[in-house]
Write a protein that holds these residues in place. Structure first.
Motif, PDB file in Angstrom:
ATOM      1  N   SER A   1      -8.538  -2.012   0.775  1.00 16.38           N
ATOM      2  CA  SER A   1      -8.421  -2.500  -0.605  1.00 16.38           C
ATOM      3  C   SER A   1      -7.054  -2.226  -1.212  1.00 16.38           C
ATOM      4  O   SER A   1      -6.522  -3.050  -1.968  1.00 16.38           O
ATOM      5  CB  SER A   1      -9.514  -1.858  -1.470  1.00 16.38           C
ATOM      6  OG  SER A   1      -9.395  -0.438  -1.446  1.00 16.38           O
ATOM      7  N   ARG A   2      -6.453  -1.072  -0.912  1.00 15.32           N
ATOM      8  CA  ARG A   2      -5.190  -0.707  -1.551  1.00 15.32           C
ATOM      9  C   ARG A   2      -4.020  -1.541  -1.027  1.00 15.32           C
ATOM     10  O   ARG A   2      -3.240  -2.097  -1.800  1.00 15.32           O
ATOM     11  CB  ARG A   2      -4.918   0.779  -1.347  1.00 15.32           C
ATOM     12  CG  ARG A   2      -5.878   1.680  -2.114  1.00 15.32           C
ATOM     13  CD  ARG A   2      -5.673   3.137  -1.777  1.00 15.32           C
ATOM     14  NE  ARG A   2      -6.488   4.010  -2.633  1.00 15.32           N
ATOM     15  CZ  ARG A   2      -6.542   5.324  -2.514  1.00 15.32           C
ATOM     16  NH1 ARG A   2      -5.823   5.938  -1.562  1.00 15.32           N
ATOM     17  NH2 ARG A   2      -7.303   6.044  -3.321  1.00 15.32           N
TER      18      ARG A   2
ATOM     19  N   GLU B   1      -0.701   1.592  -6.645  1.00 17.28           N
ATOM     20  CA  GLU B   1      -2.016   1.359  -6.042  1.00 17.28           C
ATOM     21  C   GLU B   1      -2.590   2.592  -5.349  1.00 17.28           C
ATOM     22  O   GLU B   1      -3.810   2.676  -5.173  1.00 17.28           O
ATOM     23  CB  GLU B   1      -1.931   0.201  -5.029  1.00 17.28           C
ATOM     24  CG  GLU B   1      -1.530  -1.139  -5.621  1.00 17.28           C
ATOM     25  CD  GLU B   1      -2.580  -1.680  -6.591  1.00 17.28           C
ATOM     26  OE1 GLU B   1      -3.749  -1.236  -6.504  1.00 17.28           O
ATOM     27  OE2 GLU B   1      -2.221  -2.528  -7.424  1.00 17.28           O
TER      28      GLU B   1
ATOM     29  N   GLY C   1      -6.519   2.348   2.211  1.00 17.26           N
ATOM     30  CA  GLY C   1      -7.611   2.367   1.248  1.00 17.26           C
ATOM     31  C   GLY C   1      -8.927   1.942   1.862  1.00 17.26           C
ATOM     32  O   GLY C   1      -8.981   1.437   2.991  1.00 17.26           O
TER      33      GLY C   1
ATOM     34  N   LYS D   1     -11.724  -0.033   3.180  1.00 23.17           N
ATOM     35  CA  LYS D   1     -11.796  -1.422   3.642  1.00 23.17           C
ATOM     36  C   LYS D   1     -10.509  -2.197   3.367  1.00 23.17           C
ATOM     37  O   LYS D   1     -10.530  -3.413   3.149  1.00 23.17           O
ATOM     38  CB  LYS D   1     -12.988  -2.136   2.998  1.00 23.17           C
ATOM     39  CG  LYS D   1     -14.333  -1.528   3.354  1.00 23.17           C
ATOM     40  CD  LYS D   1     -15.477  -2.307   2.732  1.00 23.17           C
ATOM     41  CE  LYS D   1     -16.826  -1.689   3.094  1.00 23.17           C
ATOM     42  NZ  LYS D   1     -17.951  -2.426   2.500  1.00 23.17           N
TER      43      LYS D   1
ATOM     44  N   ARG E   1      -4.265  -4.312   0.416  1.00 20.78           N
ATOM     45  CA  ARG E   1      -4.515  -5.726   0.117  1.00 20.78           C
ATOM     46  C   ARG E   1      -3.964  -6.105  -1.255  1.00 20.78           C
ATOM     47  O   ARG E   1      -3.427  -7.202  -1.443  1.00 20.78           O
ATOM     48  CB  ARG E   1      -6.015  -6.017   0.189  1.00 20.78           C
ATOM     49  CG  ARG E   1      -6.346  -7.497  -0.006  1.00 20.78           C
ATOM     50  CD  ARG E   1      -7.756  -7.847   0.436  1.00 20.78           C
ATOM     51  NE  ARG E   1      -8.760  -7.059  -0.282  1.00 20.78           N
ATOM     52  CZ  ARG E   1      -9.525  -6.121   0.284  1.00 20.78           C
ATOM     53  NH1 ARG E   1      -9.382  -5.846   1.572  1.00 20.78           N
ATOM     54  NH2 ARG E   1     -10.407  -5.457  -0.426  1.00 20.78           N
ATOM     55  N   MET E   2      -4.055  -5.187  -2.231  1.00 19.71           N
ATOM     56  CA  MET E   2      -3.502  -5.461  -3.560  1.00 19.71           C
ATOM     57  C   MET E   2      -1.985  -5.620  -3.496  1.00 19.71           C
ATOM     58  O   MET E   2      -1.412  -6.477  -4.173  1.00 19.71           O
ATOM     59  CB  MET E   2      -3.875  -4.330  -4.510  1.00 19.71           C
ATOM     60  CG  MET E   2      -5.362  -4.211  -4.790  1.00 19.71           C
ATOM     61  SD  MET E   2      -6.039  -5.672  -5.615  1.00 19.71           S
ATOM     62  CE  MET E   2      -5.253  -5.537  -7.218  1.00 19.71           C
TER      63      MET E   2
END
Length: 402
Positions: free
Chosen positions: A266-267, A221, A262, A264, A269-270
């Motif tokens: 995003s990274r 990620e 990442g 907001k 969260r994945m």
């Protein structure tokens, strides 16, 4: 005669299809037939079977001892081969061939998988759930290749030597896709580390609890981690519940925590979604143990850290209202911080803390520890990166310090 020729033709076709030496198949079939005829004919002596490689004709010989018996070697000096080939030898051979060939193909397939995947231990793979039992889940890696995700109840004596690689909060359903860590690949030709029912279990063993699963997910990620710009220094994990990961940057102007989080979030969260909402704390690594330990106890705010390098013990002082947060539920936050840093950690509230020893190193309250960058954009959005040690700003906005 025709049956014998058909047998040879069938063995040659199978050998070509499976890429197995046809003479190896014939030798295994001869060994199997010899054992069968010893039982069928009730022989007192051993038996030898030969199959003509061209005509396919089968011969059965009884090995009759001759000469003197050697007590030291527990063998006769010589044997006479007596032809005892039965009339229905081809029919018996065909029956044996099915089981022998099935065993050879199974063993060859397991060896082929071992040779392919033994070099991939530690890799991240994606698989699909085929079926599950109470002890393990079968994962399809690709056509013809399966893996085992064990989740044995290790409290039971009959499961000694087995593994539990499934987080407690995870249950799987048919056709569910999972990312998995290749834990080990069993060598079918090894005499070591055999497990119960191994021949009917997949060669590849995968894990969802291993700490390095987290490392591989971040490599996937976060490009900076994959490229080695951001280094994962340490991982502490209680699979299915919470993990801490310490990161450092080889690039001075790059914030490693911000890169892993990442835009907001995003990274990270994945990664969290793949781990079924396991909480992941990303910590800034620091060469100074007192700073590193304080960071590791995040989100608690630390007043001071006193370290004894000889004993590798650290005493942490926090305000009374931060004590439960620093320790965590059932001691989890402190336990993970200790595992992450490799230091023994003792946490005390300010009202009960004593004076630190004179020879110990102490982190003072006014030192910056893992604080958020002070930069605020024109839109009023504050930077999510962590400030660099001794500064109010992260590496990206360090020029604002002047």
């Amino acid at each position: 005669m025709a049956d014998n020729v058909n047998l040879i033709d069938a063995l040659q076709a199978l050998a070509h299809e499976r890429k197995i030496d046809e003479f190896f198949i014939i030798e295994k079939l001869e060994e199997s037939l010899a054992k069968s005829y010893e039982k069928i004919l009730g022989l007192v002596n051993d038996c030898r079977v030969t199959i003509d490689r061209k005509s396919g004709k089968i011969y059965v010989y009884e090995l009759v001892p001759v000469g003197d018996y050697n007590e030291e070697t527990d063998e006769w000096d010589d044997y006479e081969e007596v032809d005892i080939t039965p009339s229905d030898v081809s029919r018996t051979a065909a029956q044996n061939a099915k089981s022998v060939i099935a065993g050879i193909v199974r063993d060859a397939t397991r060896q082929s998988i071992y040779e392919e995947f033994s070099e991939r231990v530690g890799d991240l793979i994606t698989g699909t759930v085929l079926q599950g039992t109470k002890d393990f889940t079968i994962i399809k890696i690709r056509d013809g290749v399966e893996a085992e995700l064990p989740h044995f109840d290790l409290r039971k004596k009959e499961n000694e030597g087995e593994l539990n690689e499934r987080p407690d909060n995870e249950r799987y359903h048919h056709n569910q896709r999972l990312k998995l860590y290749i834990l080990k690949v069993r060598n079918p030709n090894s005499d070591d580390n055999h497990v119960k029912g191994e021949q009917s279990r997949p060669t590849i063993v995968v894990s969802r609890t291993h700490p390095d699963l987290l490392r591989r997910l971040f490599e996937m990620e976060v490009p900076e981690v994959y490229d080695g710009i951001v280094e994962i220094k340490s991982i502490a994990r209680e699979a299915g519940d919470r993990s801490k990961i310490a990161v450092a940057s080889r690039e001075p102007n790059l914030d490693p925590v911000g890169a892993c989080v990442g835009p907001k979030g995003s990274r990270v969260r994945m990664v969290v979604e793949e781990l079924k909402n396991e909480r992941v704390d990303i910590i800034a690594y620091d060469e100074r143990p007192e700073v590193y330990i304080a960071n590791a106890l995040s989100p608690a705010k630390i007043q001071s850290v006193t370290v004894n390098r000889e004993t590798h013990f650290a005493t942490i002082v926090v305000s009374d209202d931060q004590l439960s947060l620093a320790i965590g539920k059932d001691g989890q936050n402190a336990r993970l911080a200790a595992k992450l840093t490799g230091w023994h950690i003792d946490i005390k509230s300010a009202s009960f803390a004593g004076e630190p020893l004179a020879e110990e190193e102490t982190l003072l309250e006014d030192e910056v520890v893992d604080e958020t960058c002070a930069f605020v954009s024109e839109d009023g959005i504050r930077c999510r990166n962590h400030a660099r040690p001794g500064s109010k700003y992260c590496g990206v906005h360090a020029h604002l310090e002047d």
